[in-house]
Design a protein around this motif. Structure first.
Motif, PDB file in Angstrom:
ATOM      1  N   MET A   1      -4.292  78.598 -30.101  1.00 16.00           N
ATOM      2  CA  MET A   1      -2.889  77.726 -30.155  1.00 16.00           C
ATOM      3  C   MET A   1      -2.131  78.265 -31.083  1.00 16.00           C
ATOM      4  SD  MET A   1      -5.260  74.676 -32.411  1.00 16.00           S
ATOM      5  CE  MET A   1      -6.561  75.398 -31.173  1.00 16.00           C
ATOM      6  N   ARG A   2      -0.697  77.949 -30.854  1.00 15.68           N
ATOM      7  CA  ARG A   2       0.578  78.370 -31.497  1.00 15.68           C
ATOM      8  C   ARG A   2       0.953  77.370 -32.420  1.00 15.68           C
ATOM      9  NH1 ARG A   2       3.536  82.006 -28.708  1.00 15.68           N
ATOM     10  NH2 ARG A   2       5.491  80.611 -28.916  1.00 15.68           N
ATOM     11  N   VAL A   3       1.245  77.997 -33.718  1.00 14.71           N
ATOM     12  CA  VAL A   3       1.387  77.264 -34.796  1.00 14.71           C
ATOM     13  C   VAL A   3       2.543  77.668 -35.771  1.00 14.71           C
ATOM     14  CG1 VAL A   3       0.557  76.311 -37.257  1.00 14.71           C
ATOM     15  CG2 VAL A   3      -1.160  76.693 -35.162  1.00 14.71           C
ATOM     16  N   LEU A   4       3.338  76.823 -36.021  1.00 18.88           N
ATOM     17  CA  LEU A   4       4.621  77.042 -36.818  1.00 18.88           C
ATOM     18  C   LEU A   4       4.529  76.396 -38.149  1.00 18.88           C
ATOM     19  CD1 LEU A   4       7.680  77.758 -36.975  1.00 18.88           C
ATOM     20  CD2 LEU A   4       8.188  75.894 -35.880  1.00 18.88           C
ATOM     21  N   VAL A   5       4.705  77.140 -39.063  1.00 18.10           N
ATOM     22  CA  VAL A   5       4.509  76.613 -40.453  1.00 18.10           C
ATOM     23  C   VAL A   5       5.905  76.310 -41.220  1.00 18.10           C
ATOM     24  CG1 VAL A   5       3.275  77.212 -42.739  1.00 18.10           C
ATOM     25  CG2 VAL A   5       2.197  77.884 -40.486  1.00 18.10           C
ATOM     26  N   GLY A  15       0.478  81.270 -47.983  1.00 22.46           N
ATOM     27  CA  GLY A  15      -0.881  80.795 -47.937  1.00 22.46           C
ATOM     28  C   GLY A  15      -1.338  80.342 -46.498  1.00 22.46           C
ATOM     29  N   PHE A  16      -0.560  79.181 -46.083  1.00 25.63           N
ATOM     30  CA  PHE A  16      -0.744  78.726 -44.818  1.00 25.63           C
ATOM     31  C   PHE A  16      -0.866  79.644 -43.745  1.00 25.63           C
ATOM     32  CE2 PHE A  16       0.999  74.510 -47.118  1.00 25.63           C
ATOM     33  CZ  PHE A  16      -0.218  74.149 -47.371  1.00 25.63           C
ATOM     34  N   CYS A  17      -0.041  80.480 -43.522  1.00 23.52           N
ATOM     35  CA  CYS A  17       0.387  81.153 -42.709  1.00 23.52           C
ATOM     36  C   CYS A  17      -1.032  82.246 -42.820  1.00 23.52           C
ATOM     37  CB  CYS A  17       1.574  82.258 -42.705  1.00 23.52           C
ATOM     38  SG  CYS A  17       3.044  81.346 -42.729  1.00 23.52           S
ATOM     39  N   LEU A  18      -1.486  82.584 -43.942  1.00 24.81           N
ATOM     40  CA  LEU A  18      -2.604  83.440 -43.921  1.00 24.81           C
ATOM     41  C   LEU A  18      -4.054  82.703 -43.350  1.00 24.81           C
ATOM     42  CD1 LEU A  18      -3.963  86.019 -44.801  1.00 24.81           C
ATOM     43  CD2 LEU A  18      -4.219  85.176 -46.767  1.00 24.81           C
ATOM     44  N   LEU A  19      -4.070  81.477 -43.746  1.00 29.68           N
ATOM     45  CA  LEU A  19      -4.964  80.677 -43.243  1.00 29.68           C
ATOM     46  C   LEU A  19      -5.082  80.334 -41.973  1.00 29.68           C
ATOM     47  CD1 LEU A  19      -7.377  78.518 -43.911  1.00 29.68           C
ATOM     48  CD2 LEU A  19      -5.868  76.839 -44.120  1.00 29.68           C
ATOM     49  N   PRO A  24      -9.507  82.491 -35.507  1.00 30.56           N
ATOM     50  CA  PRO A  24      -9.630  83.091 -34.259  1.00 30.56           C
ATOM     51  C   PRO A  24      -8.866  82.594 -33.003  1.00 30.56           C
ATOM     52  CG  PRO A  24     -11.792  82.349 -34.659  1.00 30.56           C
ATOM     53  CD  PRO A  24     -11.106  82.101 -35.794  1.00 30.56           C
ATOM     54  N   ASP A  25      -8.767  81.088 -33.216  1.00 26.34           N
ATOM     55  CA  ASP A  25      -8.197  80.346 -31.934  1.00 26.34           C
ATOM     56  C   ASP A  25      -6.732  80.364 -32.323  1.00 26.34           C
ATOM     57  OD1 ASP A  25      -9.069  78.858 -33.994  1.00 26.34           O
ATOM     58  OD2 ASP A  25      -9.444  77.203 -32.639  1.00 26.34           O
ATOM     59  N   MET A  26      -6.150  80.708 -33.360  1.00 28.29           N
ATOM     60  CA  MET A  26      -4.727  80.258 -33.859  1.00 28.29           C
ATOM     61  C   MET A  26      -3.872  81.569 -34.037  1.00 28.29           C
ATOM     62  SD  MET A  26      -5.516  77.176 -36.482  1.00 28.29           S
ATOM     63  CE  MET A  26      -6.814  75.990 -36.054  1.00 28.29           C
ATOM     64  N   GLU A  27      -2.527  81.385 -33.854  1.00 31.79           N
ATOM     65  CA  GLU A  27      -1.639  82.429 -34.141  1.00 31.79           C
ATOM     66  C   GLU A  27      -0.350  81.754 -34.866  1.00 31.79           C
ATOM     67  OE1 GLU A  27       0.532  84.464 -31.300  1.00 31.79           O
ATOM     68  OE2 GLU A  27       0.112  83.129 -29.579  1.00 31.79           O
ATOM     69  N   VAL A  28       0.351  82.401 -35.826  1.00 29.86           N
ATOM     70  CA  VAL A  28       1.409  81.873 -36.413  1.00 29.86           C
ATOM     71  C   VAL A  28       2.769  82.318 -35.581  1.00 29.86           C
ATOM     72  CG1 VAL A  28       3.167  81.881 -38.470  1.00 29.86           C
ATOM     73  CG2 VAL A  28       0.419  81.457 -38.815  1.00 29.86           C
ATOM     74  N   THR A 107      -5.770  69.519 -49.077  1.00 27.61           N
ATOM     75  CA  THR A 107      -6.795  69.585 -48.210  1.00 27.61           C
ATOM     76  C   THR A 107      -7.432  70.514 -48.112  1.00 27.61           C
ATOM     77  OG1 THR A 107      -5.647  67.921 -46.731  1.00 27.61           O
ATOM     78  CG2 THR A 107      -7.238  69.074 -45.805  1.00 27.61           C
ATOM     79  N   GLN A 108      -8.760  70.671 -48.032  1.00 24.68           N
ATOM     80  CA  GLN A 108      -9.488  71.848 -47.963  1.00 24.68           C
ATOM     81  C   GLN A 108      -9.205  72.554 -46.625  1.00 24.68           C
ATOM     82  OE1 GLN A 108     -12.135  72.980 -50.260  1.00 24.68           O
ATOM     83  NE2 GLN A 108     -11.050  71.451 -51.373  1.00 24.68           N
ATOM     84  N   PRO A 109      -9.212  73.948 -46.738  1.00 22.46           N
ATOM     85  CA  PRO A 109      -8.948  74.733 -45.748  1.00 22.46           C
ATOM     86  C   PRO A 109      -9.830  74.453 -44.155  1.00 22.46           C
ATOM     87  CG  PRO A 109      -9.189  76.128 -47.502  1.00 22.46           C
ATOM     88  CD  PRO A 109      -9.711  74.752 -47.884  1.00 22.46           C
ATOM     89  N   ALA A 110     -11.004  74.295 -44.505  1.00 20.31           N
ATOM     90  CA  ALA A 110     -11.731  74.081 -43.158  1.00 20.31           C
ATOM     91  C   ALA A 110     -11.277  72.505 -42.489  1.00 20.31           C
ATOM     92  CB  ALA A 110     -13.344  73.851 -43.196  1.00 20.31           C
ATOM     93  N   GLN A 111     -10.997  71.700 -43.352  1.00 19.45           N
ATOM     94  CA  GLN A 111     -10.415  70.380 -42.710  1.00 19.45           C
ATOM     95  C   GLN A 111      -8.979  70.434 -42.217  1.00 19.45           C
ATOM     96  OE1 GLN A 111      -9.228  66.934 -45.708  1.00 19.45           O
ATOM     97  NE2 GLN A 111     -10.625  65.794 -44.501  1.00 19.45           N
ATOM     98  N   LEU A 112      -8.048  71.237 -42.812  1.00 21.11           N
ATOM     99  CA  LEU A 112      -6.823  71.482 -42.203  1.00 21.11           C
ATOM    100  C   LEU A 112      -6.721  72.111 -40.862  1.00 21.11           C
ATOM    101  CD1 LEU A 112      -3.761  71.536 -42.739  1.00 21.11           C
ATOM    102  CD2 LEU A 112      -3.821  73.812 -43.875  1.00 21.11           C
ATOM    103  N   LEU A 113      -7.651  73.215 -40.666  1.00 17.39           N
ATOM    104  CA  LEU A 113      -7.879  73.791 -39.638  1.00 17.39           C
ATOM    105  C   LEU A 113      -8.149  73.064 -38.421  1.00 17.39           C
ATOM    106  CD1 LEU A 113      -9.291  77.360 -40.571  1.00 17.39           C
ATOM    107  CD2 LEU A 113      -6.823  76.990 -39.859  1.00 17.39           C
ATOM    108  N   GLU A 114      -9.360  71.938 -38.974  1.00 21.56           N
ATOM    109  CA  GLU A 114      -9.873  71.085 -37.959  1.00 21.56           C
ATOM    110  C   GLU A 114      -8.728  70.085 -37.457  1.00 21.56           C
ATOM    111  OE1 GLU A 114     -12.952  67.541 -37.360  1.00 21.56           O
ATOM    112  OE2 GLU A 114     -13.250  68.574 -39.109  1.00 21.56           O
TER     113      GLU A 114
END
Length: 225
Positions: A1-5, A15-19, A24-28, A107-114
């Motif tokens: 999925m494509r993400v704009l930060v 930091g958000f871009c790095l996370l 594996p299923d995301m790109e900035v 928010t914890q990194p795993a929760q943010l990705l979810e």
């Protein structure tokens, strides 16, 4: 999925871009420090999700969210709001501007990705505390009859009632489309039409209407585990 930060602070933005890039299923697809830039980038990159800081400048994150969610050309772009102000005022302002999710910036990194994954899939992503606040705000209004146009429930077609019931079960537009053998665009059109007929502001309110009217057994608003 494509993400704009979008974040006003360079270190946080990096930091958000790095996370996001680590998943594996995301790109900035881009990053922005102000509201004008994030709106322009949303239009040029068509991301699945915008990770939006409320404290952007020129305009702020709330106004940038309104511009993105209000643009018909960006109807498939979802906004997940991040804020240092973890309170009801910012929660409801964000939802009113069209944000699909709301999380505190710590928010914890795993929760943010979810949250990004759920938002991209068409769900409304709130943590349990925020979900409780939404329910507290809407349930009394539903039961005193002020939240929706109750007579309009009788104006829903059989198909619209089916869609409303599935919203009440927590299904996304894509899941509704699959369940009813519709295209995703048609499912989204049904949801918009139901909102207009009932005078509902958002998907959460529709879910509660589905429960109160007996179309769904219980409201299911996606939340963090």
């Amino acid at each position: 999925m494509r993400v704009l930060v979008a974040d006003a602070h360079a270190a946080a933005r990096a930091g958000f871009c790095l996370l996001v890039s680590s998943a594996p299923d995301m790109e900035v697809v881009g990053d922005a420090a102000d509201g004008e830039s994030v709106v322009a980038l949303a239009r040029s990159t068509a991301p699945d999700v915008v990770l939006m800081d409320t404290h952007l400048r020129e305009p702020d994150g709330l106004e940038a969210t309104r511009q993105i969610t209000g643009d018909p050309a960006l109807r498939n772009v979802r906004v997940l709001m991040l804020t240092i102000h973890d309170d009801e005022e910012h929660l409801f302002k964000s939802l009113a501007m069209g944000a699909a999710g709301f999380l505190p910036v710590d928010t914890q990194p795993a929760q943010l990705l979810e949250g990004i994954r759920a938002t991209a899939a068409g769900a409304s992503f709130l943590n349990p505390w925020h979900t409780q606040k939404v329910i507290e705000r809407y349930v009394p209004r539903l039961y005193d009859g002020s939240a929706v146009n109750r007579p309009a429930l009788s104006e829903l077609s059989d198909r619209e009632r089916e869609v409303l019931a599935l919203i009440g079960e927590g299904l996304t537009n894509s899941e509704i489309a699959q369940r009813l053998s519709l295209s995703p665009l048609t499912a989204k059109t049904y949801v918009s039409r139901i909102m207009a007929k009932l005078g509902a502001r958002d998907r959460v309110q529709l879910a509660l209407v589905a429960v109160e009217s007996g179309l769904a057994a219980h409201a299911c608003v996606p939340v963090a585990p």
